[in-house]
Design a protein around this motif. Sequence first.
Motif, mmCIF file in Angstrom:
data_model
loop_
_atom_site.group_PDB
_atom_site.id
_atom_site.type_symbol
_atom_site.label_atom_id
_atom_site.label_comp_id
_atom_site.label_asym_id
_atom_site.label_seq_id
_atom_site.Cartn_x
_atom_site.Cartn_y
_atom_site.Cartn_z
ATOM 1 N N SER A 27 -6.480 2.543 -3.723
ATOM 2 C CA SER A 27 -6.754 1.728 -3.542
ATOM 3 C C SER A 27 -8.230 1.820 -4.307
ATOM 4 O O SER A 27 -9.529 2.690 -3.872
ATOM 5 C CB SER A 27 -7.373 1.945 -1.959
ATOM 6 O OG SER A 27 -6.340 1.027 -1.294
ATOM 7 N N GLN A 47 1.933 1.723 -3.676
ATOM 8 C CA GLN A 47 1.504 2.602 -4.116
ATOM 9 C C GLN A 47 0.879 3.761 -4.001
ATOM 10 O O GLN A 47 0.955 4.534 -4.934
ATOM 11 C CB GLN A 47 0.529 1.844 -4.807
ATOM 12 C CG GLN A 47 0.291 -0.130 -5.404
ATOM 13 C CD GLN A 47 0.640 0.749 -6.783
ATOM 14 O OE1 GLN A 47 0.650 1.230 -7.349
ATOM 15 N NE2 GLN A 47 1.125 -0.486 -6.889
ATOM 16 N N THR A 67 0.806 -0.842 0.199
ATOM 17 C CA THR A 67 0.006 0.096 0.189
ATOM 18 C C THR A 67 0.549 1.756 0.189
ATOM 19 O O THR A 67 0.055 2.377 -0.628
ATOM 20 C CB THR A 67 -0.871 -0.010 1.426
ATOM 21 O OG1 THR A 67 -0.451 -0.510 2.362
ATOM 22 C CG2 THR A 67 -1.781 -0.864 0.648
ATOM 23 N N CYS A 87 -7.698 3.657 8.487
ATOM 24 C CA CYS A 87 -6.349 2.752 8.673
ATOM 25 C C CYS A 87 -5.403 3.434 10.003
ATOM 26 O O CYS A 87 -5.208 4.643 9.813
ATOM 27 C CB CYS A 87 -6.053 3.668 6.891
ATOM 28 S SG CYS A 87 -4.079 2.658 7.050
ATOM 29 N N GLN A 140 -4.603 -3.601 -6.588
ATOM 30 C CA GLN A 140 -4.902 -2.039 -6.587
ATOM 31 C C GLN A 140 -4.530 -1.343 -8.378
ATOM 32 O O GLN A 140 -4.368 -2.488 -8.871
ATOM 33 C CB GLN A 140 -3.600 -1.532 -5.571
ATOM 34 C CG GLN A 140 -3.374 -2.543 -4.202
ATOM 35 C CD GLN A 140 -2.689 -1.466 -2.989
ATOM 36 O OE1 GLN A 140 -2.177 -0.966 -2.266
ATOM 37 N NE2 GLN A 140 -1.478 -2.269 -3.624
#
Length: 324
Positions: free
Chosen positions: A207, A167, A164, A269, A312
């Motif tokens: 995402s 990206q 994550t 998150c 993703q």
Amino acid sequence: MSSAMIAHDGAEHRRQRRIHNRFFSAVASARYAEIVAPIAERVFGSLAAKSKVDLVHEVIARYPMEVFLALLGISDELGDQGLRWVRATVTWLGSPMREELAGPGQEAFSALSAYTRRLVEQEREDPGDNLLGEVIRAYLSEDAYTPETVTVAVVSLLLGGFETTIQMLSSSLASLLLNPESLARVRADVSLIDAAVDEAFRWANPSAGFYRLVQKDTRIAGTDLRAGSMVYLCAAGAHFDREAFADPERFDLDRRGGHLGFGLGPHYCVGAPLARIEARAALTALLAACPDVRLDPDSPPSFYYGARGFVQHGTDALPVLLGP
């Protein structure tokens, strides 16, 4: 991973969230920033002598693992093996319906968990002034420490914060490179980096959406959803909702408003503070070392869903020119 925080709701989720908030507190995060900044300066500063690179392959793909190893107080002995374990596990978890990924993914997850548990048990003897020590102290403070619970927490951080972050950095840099006027503003005023990351999360959020399991028959917006079916909720659609964002196709550093890049509500998150620290340090270091960074006109980046083999939206490569 059924015992991980993300798998729970209600009282158990609130308890685990409270524990996680302890090791992502403002004080702890400030200490992490002091560790991350020199890593970013070394990793991205190494590009200064080069004239042409692929940012993803050359630095971005390895940067998060270097950060985690340093934060956890682990020597780089884990190296490429750790990268392989994380990639295999995340690939499997991100595509649970692909049977060919299950065996390698489960094997990698078991190996990563066993390695992490050994680290946890060693650190428990004398918790240090690092992220692993903070995690252990947080669980001890809630009388919730066991080697298993802390191992799950640390492995979850590795799995949730690796690809994550790659990206997120790729999309943030690509957004600026594709919008040279915004890049020039950020280069002149690095205090705009946080605004750039937030806008990139809206404009080019990796995402693009979220898979969810339907637990009971329901109907949403005129569509019947059966229990047991999988649905994909498209966050990217919300990010380009004209009722929420004026002129949504435009990348705008001055835009104010939220985004769904880190989720929303109780499951926002928990690692967002660390992700921001990593992004801020990386962008600051890159722009300082390579002020003339720009897209390579002969190799324009390509964006698609499933980049790097994960669920993703992003790019496998980000070729740039660095010289004047």
